[in-house]
Structure formats: structure tokens, C-alpha cells
Write a protein that holds these residues in place. Structure first.
Motif, PDB file in Angstrom:
ATOM      1  N   ILE A 126      54.217  45.430  36.795  1.00 20.18           N
ATOM      2  CA  ILE A 126      53.572  45.224  38.106  1.00 20.18           C
ATOM      3  C   ILE A 126      52.632  46.392  38.395  1.00 20.18           C
ATOM      4  O   ILE A 126      51.536  46.210  38.924  1.00 20.18           O
ATOM      5  N   LYS A 127      53.064  47.581  38.002  1.00 22.62           N
ATOM      6  CA  LYS A 127      52.235  48.768  38.192  1.00 22.62           C
ATOM      7  C   LYS A 127      50.919  48.602  37.411  1.00 22.62           C
ATOM      8  O   LYS A 127      49.841  48.897  37.932  1.00 22.62           O
ATOM      9  N   ALA A 128      51.011  48.098  36.162  1.00 25.21           N
ATOM     10  CA  ALA A 128      49.814  47.870  35.340  1.00 25.21           C
ATOM     11  C   ALA A 128      48.893  46.832  36.011  1.00 25.21           C
ATOM     12  O   ALA A 128      47.667  46.985  35.999  1.00 25.21           O
ATOM     13  N   TYR A 129      49.495  45.766  36.591  1.00 25.58           N
ATOM     14  CA  TYR A 129      48.697  44.746  37.286  1.00 25.58           C
ATOM     15  C   TYR A 129      47.932  45.387  38.450  1.00 25.58           C
ATOM     16  O   TYR A 129      46.738  45.155  38.614  1.00 25.58           O
ATOM     17  N   TYR A 130      48.614  46.182  39.281  1.00 24.21           N
ATOM     18  CA  TYR A 130      47.975  46.812  40.435  1.00 24.21           C
ATOM     19  C   TYR A 130      46.886  47.792  39.996  1.00 24.21           C
ATOM     20  O   TYR A 130      45.822  47.860  40.613  1.00 24.21           O
ATOM     21  N   ILE A 131      47.123  48.524  38.907  1.00 23.74           N
ATOM     22  CA  ILE A 131      46.102  49.457  38.410  1.00 23.74           C
ATOM     23  C   ILE A 131      44.876  48.676  37.953  1.00 23.74           C
ATOM     24  O   ILE A 131      43.733  49.042  38.267  1.00 23.74           O
ATOM     25  N   MET A 132      45.092  47.568  37.221  1.00 23.59           N
ATOM     26  CA  MET A 132      43.981  46.732  36.763  1.00 23.59           C
ATOM     27  C   MET A 132      43.197  46.178  37.962  1.00 23.59           C
ATOM     28  O   MET A 132      41.966  46.232  37.996  1.00 23.59           O
ATOM     29  N   ARG A 133      43.908  45.633  38.953  1.00 25.66           N
ATOM     30  CA  ARG A 133      43.257  45.069  40.150  1.00 25.66           C
ATOM     31  C   ARG A 133      42.513  46.145  40.929  1.00 25.66           C
ATOM     32  O   ARG A 133      41.395  45.910  41.392  1.00 25.66           O
ATOM     33  N   LYS A 134      43.087  47.348  41.057  1.00 24.81           N
ATOM     34  CA  LYS A 134      42.414  48.445  41.758  1.00 24.81           C
ATOM     35  C   LYS A 134      41.125  48.817  41.034  1.00 24.81           C
ATOM     36  O   LYS A 134      40.104  49.066  41.678  1.00 24.81           O
ATOM     37  N   ASN A 135      41.172  48.837  39.700  1.00 29.85           N
ATOM     38  CA  ASN A 135      39.962  49.152  38.926  1.00 29.85           C
ATOM     39  C   ASN A 135      38.890  48.065  39.129  1.00 29.85           C
ATOM     40  O   ASN A 135      37.709  48.377  39.265  1.00 29.85           O
ATOM     41  N   GLU A 136      39.303  46.791  39.149  1.00 26.97           N
ATOM     42  CA  GLU A 136      38.353  45.691  39.378  1.00 26.97           C
ATOM     43  C   GLU A 136      37.721  45.807  40.774  1.00 26.97           C
ATOM     44  O   GLU A 136      36.507  45.661  40.932  1.00 26.97           O
ATOM     45  N   ILE A 137      38.543  46.044  41.763  1.00 28.41           N
ATOM     46  CA  ILE A 137      38.052  46.167  43.139  1.00 28.41           C
ATOM     47  C   ILE A 137      37.114  47.353  43.261  1.00 28.41           C
ATOM     48  O   ILE A 137      36.035  47.264  43.860  1.00 28.41           O
ATOM     49  N   PHE A 138      37.505  48.482  42.680  1.00 29.66           N
ATOM     50  CA  PHE A 138      36.668  49.675  42.748  1.00 29.66           C
ATOM     51  C   PHE A 138      35.322  49.425  42.056  1.00 29.66           C
ATOM     52  O   PHE A 138      34.269  49.811  42.568  1.00 29.66           O
ATOM     53  N   ALA A 139      35.345  48.766  40.898  1.00 33.92           N
ATOM     54  CA  ALA A 139      34.106  48.450  40.181  1.00 33.92           C
ATOM     55  C   ALA A 139      33.224  47.527  41.020  1.00 33.92           C
ATOM     56  O   ALA A 139      32.001  47.707  41.092  1.00 33.92           O
ATOM     57  N   LYS A 140      33.827  46.558  41.662  1.00 33.33           N
ATOM     58  CA  LYS A 140      33.085  45.627  42.520  1.00 33.33           C
ATOM     59  C   LYS A 140      32.455  46.386  43.684  1.00 33.33           C
ATOM     60  O   LYS A 140      31.267  46.213  43.978  1.00 33.33           O
ATOM     61  N   TRP A 141      33.223  47.239  44.335  1.00 28.64           N
ATOM     62  CA  TRP A 141      32.704  48.005  45.465  1.00 28.64           C
ATOM     63  C   TRP A 141      31.590  48.945  45.001  1.00 28.64           C
ATOM     64  O   TRP A 141      30.586  49.103  45.669  1.00 28.64           O
ATOM     65  N   SER A 142      31.788  49.566  43.854  1.00 29.08           N
ATOM     66  CA  SER A 142      30.778  50.503  43.341  1.00 29.08           C
ATOM     67  C   SER A 142      29.478  49.787  43.001  1.00 29.08           C
ATOM     68  O   SER A 142      28.397  50.311  43.252  1.00 29.08           O
ATOM     69  N   ALA A 143      29.574  48.589  42.424  1.00 28.75           N
ATOM     70  CA  ALA A 143      28.371  47.820  42.071  1.00 28.75           C
ATOM     71  C   ALA A 143      27.625  47.378  43.318  1.00 28.75           C
ATOM     72  O   ALA A 143      26.394  47.332  43.328  1.00 28.75           O
TER      73      ALA A 143
END
Length: 156
Positions: free
Chosen positions: A124-141
Motif C-alpha cells: 500500500i505504501k508503494a501504491y501511495y508513493i506511485m500515486r504521489k509521484n503521478e500527482i506531483f508530475a501532473k501538478w508540475s507539468a
């Protein structure tokens, strides 16, 4: 000639329709001349009165028809306005639905970004880290986009 009536059947030629036989004018003794006679004053008066009544009825019916056509035109305008309002309401509803979905996504993203994952199991921790990275990438773009508003925490 205008005040003459035909004694022949309706299919027979009339003086008004056939003013000449060949190239010669119709003579007094011809069949066509004998089949017509002058209308009496009484018959002319009755014909005039019938024509007046018919003209009055035609005028009345034309007014009724014009009023009816105006009513139909007004009804059509109202129908068009209702249709325009319906389309506008549908478009507003779609816009609101899109805004609601965007709001839900922002809420979900905010929840994921603010979740404490230190106590979660590794998957679950890996899922949240992956989702946080996706969200951060989306926000950064989207930050480079001048129309982008950085997501704020949801209103509570």
C-alpha cells in the motif's frame, strides 16, 4: 356582355370565353347570342349581394387565418426559446458536472498527498508513493500553463 348569363350547360362555350366565331364577331342570330340573355336588375342585385356576402366571408376567414398564423408563429418562437433554454441548462449542467468531477479529483489528490504512509504495509505504501509521484508530475507539468491554478486544499 358582362351582365349576360348562359342558358346552356356549364360545358358549353360562352360569349365571354369565345367572343368570335372564326374571325367574325358573333351575330345577333347566332346560337351563342341566342343562348345568352341580359340579367334582370333583381338577379344582378342578388348576384351582387351574394358576392358581397362571399367577399365578407373571405375577408373574415382571411383574418382568422392570419390570426391563426400569427398564433402559430408566436407558439414556434416560444418553442424555440424553450429549446434554447433547455440547451443552455444542459450545457450549464455539463459544466457543473465537469467542475464537480475536477473538485472530486482535487480532493482525492489532496487526500493522497497528505496521507501519512509511514505506518502502512509495503504494498500500500508503494501504491501511495506511485500515486504521489503521478500527482506531483501532473501538478508540475501544469504549473507552466498560465491558466492553471495550483490545487488548494478542499474546503471543509
Amino acid at each position: 356582355m358582362d351582365r349576360c348569363i348562359s342558358l346552356e350547360d356549364d360545358n358549353s362555350p360562352m360569349i365571354g370565353n369565345n367572343p368570335t366565331v372564326g374571325n367574325n364577331p358573333i351575330s345577333e342570330g347566332s346560337v351563342f347570342a341566342r343562348s345568352k340573355r341580359h340579367m334582370s336588375k333583381k338577379a344582378a342585385k342578388e348576384l351582387f349581394q351574394r358576392n358581397q356576402v362571399i367577399e365578407a366571408k373571405v375577408y373574415k376567414f382571411s383574418n382568422v387565418l392570419e390570426t391563426f398564423n400569427q398564433h402559430l408563429a408566436e407558439k414556434e418562437k416560444k418553442k424555440d426559446k424553450r429549446e434554447e433554454k433547455r440547451i443552455q441548462a444542459w450545457q450549464e449542467m455539463k459544466e457543473l458536472e465537469i467542475k464537480r468531477q475536477e473538485h472530486e479529483i482535487r480532493n482525492e489528490e489532496h487526500l493522497i498527498m497528505t496521507t501519512n504512509i509511514s505506518h502502512l504495509d509495503p504494498q500500500i505504501k508503494a501504491y501511495y508513493i506511485m500515486r504521489k509521484n503521478e500527482i506531483f508530475a501532473k501538478w508540475s507539468a501544469n504549473v507552466s500553463n498560465p491558466n492553471y491554478n495550483f490545487p488548494l486544499p478542499p474546503d471543509e
